[in-house]
Write an enzyme that holds these catalytic residues in place. Structure first.
Site, PDB file in Angstrom:
ATOM      1  N   GLY A   1       2.631   4.124   1.435  1.00  0.00           N
ATOM      2  CA  GLY A   1       2.625   4.319   3.335  1.00  0.00           C
ATOM      3  C   GLY A   1       2.832   3.154   3.587  1.00  0.00           C
ATOM      4  N   SER A   2       3.566   1.931   3.202  1.00  0.00           N
ATOM      5  CA  SER A   2       3.478   1.244   3.546  1.00  0.00           C
ATOM      6  C   SER A   2       5.033   1.254   3.703  1.00  0.00           C
ATOM      7  CB  SER A   2       3.462  -0.886   2.799  1.00  0.00           C
ATOM      8  OG  SER A   2       4.044  -0.520   1.463  1.00  0.00           O
ATOM      9  N   GLY A   3       5.923   1.302   3.254  1.00  0.00           N
ATOM     10  CA  GLY A   3       7.387   1.754   3.322  1.00  0.00           C
ATOM     11  C   GLY A   3       7.894   0.631   1.934  1.00  0.00           C
ATOM     12  N   LYS A   4       7.675   1.392   0.348  1.00  0.00           N
ATOM     13  CA  LYS A   4       8.438   0.547   0.437  1.00  0.00           C
ATOM     14  C   LYS A   4       9.094   1.271  -0.262  1.00  0.00           C
ATOM     15  CE  LYS A   4       4.239   1.342  -2.632  1.00  0.00           C
ATOM     16  NZ  LYS A   4       3.719   1.850  -1.403  1.00  0.00           N
TER      17      LYS A   4
ATOM     18  N   LEU B   1       1.191  -1.269  -0.086  1.00  0.00           N
ATOM     19  CA  LEU B   1      -0.442   0.036   0.114  1.00  0.00           C
ATOM     20  C   LEU B   1       0.538   1.474   0.048  1.00  0.00           C
ATOM     21  CD1 LEU B   1      -2.930  -0.774   3.109  1.00  0.00           C
ATOM     22  CD2 LEU B   1      -2.895  -0.314   0.337  1.00  0.00           C
TER      23      LEU B   1
ATOM     24  N   SER C   1       1.896  -1.840  -7.153  1.00  0.00           N
ATOM     25  CA  SER C   1       1.391  -2.283  -7.493  1.00  0.00           C
ATOM     26  C   SER C   1       0.555  -3.586  -7.138  1.00  0.00           C
ATOM     27  CB  SER C   1       2.593  -3.754  -8.216  1.00  0.00           C
ATOM     28  OG  SER C   1       3.828  -3.505  -6.965  1.00  0.00           O
TER      29      SER C   1
ATOM     30  N   ARG D   1       7.034   8.044 -12.896  1.00  0.00           N
ATOM     31  CA  ARG D   1       6.150   8.242 -13.104  1.00  0.00           C
ATOM     32  C   ARG D   1       6.246   9.793 -12.986  1.00  0.00           C
ATOM     33  NH1 ARG D   1       0.622   6.381 -12.960  1.00  0.00           N
ATOM     34  NH2 ARG D   1       0.351   4.706 -11.982  1.00  0.00           N
TER      35      ARG D   1
ATOM     36  N   GLY E   1     -10.350   6.454  -6.529  1.00  0.00           N
ATOM     37  CA  GLY E   1     -10.128   5.096  -6.945  1.00  0.00           C
ATOM     38  C   GLY E   1      -8.263   4.969  -6.013  1.00  0.00           C
TER      39      GLY E   1
ATOM     40  N   ASP F   1       6.793   6.692  -7.664  1.00  0.00           N
ATOM     41  CA  ASP F   1       6.542   7.640  -7.970  1.00  0.00           C
ATOM     42  C   ASP F   1       7.802   8.557  -8.822  1.00  0.00           C
ATOM     43  OD1 ASP F   1       4.548   8.868  -6.097  1.00  0.00           O
ATOM     44  OD2 ASP F   1       5.395   8.698  -5.069  1.00  0.00           O
TER      45      ASP F   1
HETATM   46  N1  LIG Z   1      -5.150   7.406  -7.202  1.00  0.00           N
HETATM   47  C1  LIG Z   1      -3.747   6.193  -6.844  1.00  0.00           C
HETATM   48  N2  LIG Z   1      -3.460   5.294  -6.049  1.00  0.00           N
HETATM   49  C2  LIG Z   1      -2.083   4.989  -5.543  1.00  0.00           C
HETATM   50  N3  LIG Z   1      -1.642   5.529  -4.794  1.00  0.00           N
HETATM   51  C3  LIG Z   1      -2.236   6.802  -5.827  1.00  0.00           C
HETATM   52  C4  LIG Z   1      -2.662   7.703  -6.316  1.00  0.00           C
HETATM   53  N4  LIG Z   1      -2.620   8.536  -6.979  1.00  0.00           N
HETATM   54  C5  LIG Z   1      -1.549   9.033  -6.484  1.00  0.00           C
HETATM   55  N5  LIG Z   1      -0.645   7.593  -6.518  1.00  0.00           N
HETATM   56  C6  LIG Z   1       0.607   8.868  -6.171  1.00  0.00           C
HETATM   57  O1  LIG Z   1       1.222   7.606  -6.872  1.00  0.00           O
HETATM   58  C7  LIG Z   1       2.114   6.178  -6.660  1.00  0.00           C
HETATM   59  C8  LIG Z   1       1.873   5.513  -6.921  1.00  0.00           C
HETATM   60  O2  LIG Z   1       2.275   5.182  -7.761  1.00  0.00           O
HETATM   61  P1  LIG Z   1       3.460   3.481  -8.328  1.00  0.00           P
HETATM   62  O3  LIG Z   1       3.493   3.548 -10.056  1.00  0.00           O
HETATM   63  O4  LIG Z   1       3.327   2.841  -7.750  1.00  0.00           O
HETATM   64  O5  LIG Z   1       1.649   2.843  -8.255  1.00  0.00           O
HETATM   65  S1  LIG Z   1       0.093   1.323  -9.148  1.00  0.00           S
HETATM   66  O6  LIG Z   1       1.679   0.574  -9.168  1.00  0.00           O
HETATM   67  O7  LIG Z   1       0.674   1.895 -10.704  1.00  0.00           O
HETATM   68  O8  LIG Z   1      -0.434   1.478  -8.709  1.00  0.00           O
HETATM   69  C9  LIG Z   1       1.748   6.810  -4.391  1.00  0.00           C
HETATM   70  O9  LIG Z   1       3.614   6.714  -4.181  1.00  0.00           O
HETATM   71  P2  LIG Z   1       3.113   5.814  -2.663  1.00  0.00           P
HETATM   72  O10 LIG Z   1       2.746   5.960  -1.572  1.00  0.00           O
HETATM   73  O11 LIG Z   1       5.295   6.099  -2.873  1.00  0.00           O
HETATM   74  O12 LIG Z   1       2.940   4.686  -2.444  1.00  0.00           O
HETATM   75  C10 LIG Z   1       0.844   7.499  -4.725  1.00  0.00           C
HETATM   76  O13 LIG Z   1       2.064   9.035  -3.515  1.00  0.00           O
HETATM   77  N1  LIG Z   2      10.400   1.293   9.099  1.00  0.00           N
HETATM   78  C1  LIG Z   2       9.892   2.031   9.189  1.00  0.00           C
HETATM   79  N2  LIG Z   2       9.589   2.574  10.684  1.00  0.00           N
HETATM   80  C2  LIG Z   2       9.100   3.444  10.455  1.00  0.00           C
HETATM   81  N3  LIG Z   2       8.251   4.018   9.700  1.00  0.00           N
HETATM   82  C3  LIG Z   2       9.153   4.145   8.517  1.00  0.00           C
HETATM   83  C4  LIG Z   2       9.392   2.779   7.727  1.00  0.00           C
HETATM   84  N4  LIG Z   2       9.066   2.278   6.764  1.00  0.00           N
HETATM   85  C5  LIG Z   2       8.266   4.091   6.094  1.00  0.00           C
HETATM   86  N5  LIG Z   2       8.217   4.792   7.034  1.00  0.00           N
HETATM   87  C6  LIG Z   2       7.792   6.146   6.865  1.00  0.00           C
HETATM   88  O1  LIG Z   2       6.320   5.527   6.286  1.00  0.00           O
HETATM   89  C7  LIG Z   2       5.906   6.903   5.726  1.00  0.00           C
HETATM   90  C8  LIG Z   2       5.782   5.957   4.637  1.00  0.00           C
HETATM   91  O2  LIG Z   2       6.906   5.326   3.756  1.00  0.00           O
HETATM   92  P1  LIG Z   2       7.805   5.500   2.308  1.00  0.00           P
HETATM   93  O3  LIG Z   2       8.829   5.169   2.200  1.00  0.00           O
HETATM   94  O4  LIG Z   2       7.135   6.631   1.336  1.00  0.00           O
HETATM   95  O5  LIG Z   2       6.332   3.892   2.070  1.00  0.00           O
HETATM   96  P2  LIG Z   2       5.409   4.156   0.530  1.00  0.00           P
HETATM   97  O6  LIG Z   2       6.792   4.539  -0.883  1.00  0.00           O
HETATM   98  O7  LIG Z   2       5.171   2.396   0.298  1.00  0.00           O
HETATM   99  O8  LIG Z   2       4.763   4.857  -0.149  1.00  0.00           O
HETATM  100  C9  LIG Z   2       7.695   7.510   5.193  1.00  0.00           C
HETATM  101  O9  LIG Z   2       7.004   8.563   6.050  1.00  0.00           O
HETATM  102  C10 LIG Z   2       8.489   6.762   6.207  1.00  0.00           C
HETATM  103  O10 LIG Z   2       9.185   8.229   7.249  1.00  0.00           O
END
Ligand SMILES: Nc1ncnc2c1ncn2[C@@H]1O[C@H](COP(=O)(O)OS(=O)(=O)O)[C@@H](OP(=O)(O)O)[C@H]1O
Ligand SMILES: Nc1ncnc2c1ncn2[C@@H]1O[C@H](COP(=O)(O)OP(=O)(O)O)[C@@H](O)[C@H]1O
Length: 207
Positions: A40-43, A38, A111, A70, A160, A67
């Site tokens: 914010g999961s820490g990818k 998801l 993904s 894109r 979405g 990100d």
């Molecule tokens: N509708 C919607 N759903 C999910 N995420 C959204 C959306 N709109 C914008 N974002 C931002 O785009 C980042 C995800 O891009 P990805 O290329 O990883 O998405 S995907 O694999 O095609 O689903 C994702 O980044 P991460 O938070 O790092 O996961 C979001 O910041």
């Molecule tokens: N292992 C962890 N422990 C504490 N905070 C984390 C950890 N992994 C990620 N975070 C925090 O969670 C938030 C989302 O992480 P992020 O790597 O940007 O997630 P994603 O790429 O899945 O959207 C950031 O603020 C990051 O600093």
């Protein structure tokens, strides 16, 4: 390495210097570490931490972050299911090239659809595709919300959004699962260590 094409009269070109020679030069085996989960999961955190860990061990890696892609290669794509599918397909193809170059390619994208991830897996030999599932609860991701996107999605200002009104299909057979222990998320260093250990055990960090 070969690929199917819609075009006709296309021939595969081989070079004397191939994947084995590059891997020997780098003393590592090319592969794809595919991080899914998801928003914010820490990818991205894991991807960067892993890349740093590998660098400190003298291993060459490259991060393909959803990100970031894109902003360029995938800038024409949105978040409709077919756009996400194309986003993942293109990224899988690029990751495959990096792995063929001998690098440890770390792809970090939501993904969300299982079938799309499996398409990428099928682009490589099975052992060279390492799927890492960031198994973090939605509540944690939403509480983190570093970009404020969950808040916008809950307010109906983003449609979405994965986990809110678009599905996330967790892997059924991932190689590595990162999850909370006793309600606590492992630190970025610990997460990276878990993946680096896997790579070491499977022989990717030598040739
Ligand atoms: N509708 C919607 N759903 C999910 N995420 C959204 C959306 N709109 C914008 N974002 C931002 O785009 C980042 C995800 O891009 P990805 O290329 O990883 O998405 S995907 O694999 O095609 O689903 C994702 O980044 P991460 O938070 O790092 O996961 C979001 O910041
Ligand atoms: N292992 C962890 N422990 C504490 N905070 C984390 C950890 N992994 C990620 N975070 C925090 O969670 C938030 C989302 O992480 P992020 O790597 O940007 O997630 P994603 O790429 O899945 O959207 C950031 O603020 C990051 O600093």
């Amino acid at each position: 390495m070969s690929t199917l094409s819609n075009a006709t009269n296309i021939f595969w070109q081989e070079c004397q210097i191939g994947n084995p020679e590059r891997q020997k030069l780098l003393n590592q085996k090319g592969c794809v570490v595919w991080i899914t989960g998801l928003s914010g999961s820490g990818k991205s955190t894991l991807a960067c931490s892993l890349s740093r860990e590998l660098h400190s061990r003298g291993k060459l890696s490259y991060v393909l972050d959803g990100d970031n892609l894109r902003h360029g290669l995938n800038k024409d794509l949105g978040f409709k299911p077919e756009d996400r599918t194309e986003n993942i397909r293109r990224t899988g193809e690029v990751a495959k090239l990096f792995a063929d170059a001998g690098l440890i390619c770390v792809a970090s994208l939501i993904s969300p659809y299982r079938r799309d991830r499996d398409v990428c897996r099928a682009m490589l030999s099975d052992a060279n595709f390492i799927e890492v599932f960031m198994n973090m609860p939605l509540e944690l991701c939403e509480a983190r919300d570093p970009k404020g996107l969950y808040k916008l999605a809950r307010a109906g200002k983003i449609k979405g959004f994965t986990g809110i009104d678009d599905p996330y299909e967790p892997p059924l057979n991932c190689e590595i699962e990162i999850k909370q222990e006793g309600g606590v998320c492992p630190t970025p260093n610990v997460m990276a260590g878990q993946v680096a250990c896997y790579l070491e055990e499977k022989g990717f960090l030598e040739c």
